[in-house]
Design a protein around this motif. Structure first.
Motif, PDB file in Angstrom:
ATOM      1  N   TRP A  71       0.848  -1.184   0.000  1.00  0.00           N
ATOM      2  CA  TRP A  71       0.000   0.000   0.000  1.00  0.00           C
ATOM      3  C   TRP A  71       0.889   1.241   0.000  1.00  0.00           C
ATOM      4  O   TRP A  71       1.863   1.300   0.732  1.00  0.00           O
ATOM      5  CB  TRP A  71      -0.894   0.007   1.234  1.00  0.00           C
TER       6      TRP A  71
ATOM      7  N   THR B  46      -1.967   3.355   2.750  1.00  0.00           N
ATOM      8  CA  THR B  46      -1.434   3.079   4.088  1.00  0.00           C
ATOM      9  C   THR B  46      -2.098   3.964   5.130  1.00  0.00           C
ATOM     10  O   THR B  46      -2.433   3.507   6.231  1.00  0.00           O
ATOM     11  CB  THR B  46       0.088   3.310   4.107  1.00  0.00           C
TER      12      THR B  46
ATOM     13  N   GLY C 208       4.460   0.906   4.342  1.00  0.00           N
ATOM     14  CA  GLY C 208       3.815   1.551   3.207  1.00  0.00           C
ATOM     15  C   GLY C 208       4.383   2.921   2.905  1.00  0.00           C
ATOM     16  O   GLY C 208       4.650   3.259   1.750  1.00  0.00           O
TER      17      GLY C 208
END
Length: 254
Positions: A21, A26, A180
């Motif tokens: 992500w 995130t 992320g």
């Protein structure tokens, strides 16, 4: 070569990847994870209120929630809720849970280095607190821990603050968020700073002085997460920090 040295993994570990992500993904999942942690914690209090036959209102929640045993159970129940949502977020990306969170045991040299750095940071803040005439531990935490000791909840509080809390918070901050954000435009420095800021916000029950201390410790954890490529390292450091604080406060007067 660094690519063959487990102590210094290649920088591509945090490079952009379709299975990670990015910044907004995130951030949004991080919010969901935080809400899940909160729901797990408050759910434990709600269950205790229901078991005692108390009215389901704010006064009852506050009454039960201030009890050491109830607060300890609340913190413990936040862990499975956190892990469940983190697992779901990573599962959607079809990535490895262990690799995504860097669940690799660190070399003992990195563990020692991280512990020494943590001790130095804590000592600096301890010295500053004494010089300013401040408490080294927030007063409400001292009261809670000593009350828990006197009421037979010492073991539960130890598990809550030295096991459950470090795991929940590290999985969120240095695990999911760092992973992320370090793969986004923030890169490693930005990910360390922003994840440390989020971790600090989680501790808004403290005043600004203690929040500054929390942020500096979080930044050190973030650096060690990057340096050793190991979330277990920061979990252990976090646990040692909390365990020391709990034991000193409960049995040695703070």
């Amino acid at each position: 070569m660094d690519t063959l040295n487990p102590d210094h993994p290649p920088l591509i570990e945090t490079s952009a990847s379709p299975r990670v992500w990015r910044f907004w993904g995130t951030a949004l999942w991080g919010l969901v994870i935080f809400v899940a942690m909160f729901v797990g914690q408050i759910g434990a209090i709600v269950l205790l209120v229901a078991q005692r036959g108390l009215p389901m209102d704010l006064a009852s929640l506050q009454l039960v929630g201030h009890e050491p045993q109830a607060l300890a159970l609340s913190v413990i129940m936040g862990l499975p809720a956190t892990l469940a949502v983190v697992w779901l977020a990573i599962r959607i990306k079809k990535a490895s849970f262990a690799d995504y969170l860097a669940l690799h045991w660190p070399p003992w040299k990195q563990l020692l280095f991280g512990a020494v750095g943590l001790i130095l940071i804590v000592l600096v803040w301890e010295t500053m607190s004494r010089a300013l005439g401040r408490e080294a531990t927030p007063g409400f935490m001292t009261d809670l821990l000593k009350s828990g000791r006197d009421k037979g909840a010492a073991l539960m509080l130890l598990v809550a603050f030295a096991v459950a809390a470090p795991m929940s918070e590290e999985v969120l901050a240095r695990g999911f968020l760092y992973r992320g954000w370090s793969a986004s435009f923030l890169r490693v420095p930005g990910a360390i700073i922003l994840s440390s800021l989020v971790w600090t916000i989680v501790h808004l029950q403290y005043d600004m002085y203690f929040l500054a201390e929390v942020f500096t410790i979080g930044a050190w954890f973030g650096y060690m997460r990057y340096r050793a490529n190991s979330l277990w390292l920061t979990v252990v450091l976090h646990a040692l920090n909390n365990l020391t604080a709990v034991v000193l406060t409960m049995w040695l007067g703070g």
